[in-house]
Design a protein around this motif. Sequence first.
Motif, short mmCIF file in Angstrom:
data_model
loop_
_atom_site.label_atom_id
_atom_site.label_comp_id
_atom_site.label_asym_id
_atom_site.label_seq_id
_atom_site.Cartn_x
_atom_site.Cartn_y
_atom_site.Cartn_z
N ARG A 1 0.89 -0.89 0.06
CA ARG A 1 -0.29 0.14 0.43
C ARG A 1 1.03 0.82 0.09
O ARG A 1 0.41 2.31 -0.43
N THR B 1 0.69 4.01 -2.22
CA THR B 1 -0.92 5.26 -2.15
C THR B 1 -1.76 5.78 -1.37
O THR B 1 -2.06 6.38 -1.35
N ILE B 2 -0.22 5.15 -0.36
CA ILE B 2 0.01 6.06 1.02
C ILE B 2 0.19 7.52 0.81
O ILE B 2 0.54 8.20 1.98
N ASN C 1 1.75 9.31 -1.64
CA ASN C 1 1.58 9.22 -3.07
C ASN C 1 2.43 10.79 -3.18
O ASN C 1 2.49 11.28 -2.02
#
Length: 313
Positions: free
Chosen positions: A131, A134-135, A137
């Motif tokens: 992740r 996504t976290i 970015n």
Amino acid sequence: MFQANQTSVTMFFFLGFSHYPKGEIIIFMLCLLMYLTTLLGNMILISITILDSRLHTPMYFFLSNLSCLDIWYTSSAFPPMLINFVSGENTISFLGCAAQMYFSLAMGSTECVLLSMMAYDRYVAICNPLRYPTIINKRVCVQIAAGSWVTGCFTALVETVFVLQLSLCGRSVISHFACEILAVLKLVCVDTTKAQLIILVFTILLVPMPMLLICISYAFILSNILRISSVDGQSKAFSACAAHLSVVVLFYGTALSMYLKPSAIDSQEIDKFIALVYGALTPMLNPIIYSLRNKEVKAAVKKLLIGNSLVLS
């Protein structure tokens, strides 16, 4: 803003290291060497993070911000000190002192916040690798960096304004080599309880609190690393955190020794040498620490040097 003090004190005089006349030249040479090394090391680190596309990652984005902070921080205090040593004047104007105090506080405070955010980045990278993109970015990276800079600059402004508006009663001799806030506060001839309280509150918010967040992040990281079955995987995970952890220990260790030492220990001479470590040695070592065990940085520096040599030839 500082009109009341400007009417009584227009110039400050630094004692610097005048108590050590035989060692002044050695201290000057060491400071000059550390400052030039700091500039060179951090400028190289910023350059390679911009020029090498492989380093366009959140970690190196934060690292380039850290290098900018280190350059600004050392440049706020050490060039004036070196110039004063050569000229023999050891003076600074009131507004110059205010600017120096503000920039050193702002850069130091911003670095406290940024280092804790970098620990969060390492936590997500190791504990939630899938992740991570996504976290952390690009938008989040910019928000974290901007938040760190705004927090540091705002707290520094409050501290600087509050201290320099206090009456100095004509006192203008600072027992330091720079306009360090605690050294200037000793010149104040009125009650400094409120000023000391404000400094203490901001110091707690900017030093122990981020340290607590860093410790929590690394507790989760360590727990996650120990669950990795392969030795190679553990080694890579430890390597990814070792540089940041080394910088954290060095930076916060000197910061705590300066701003949160027991009141019984009140030696201005000790403070000067702690300030040298905090203001010159730490920023100089940061790029070295991050590059010594980092294959990506070594490869980027090598690529940069080879590219420049080809151009020159």
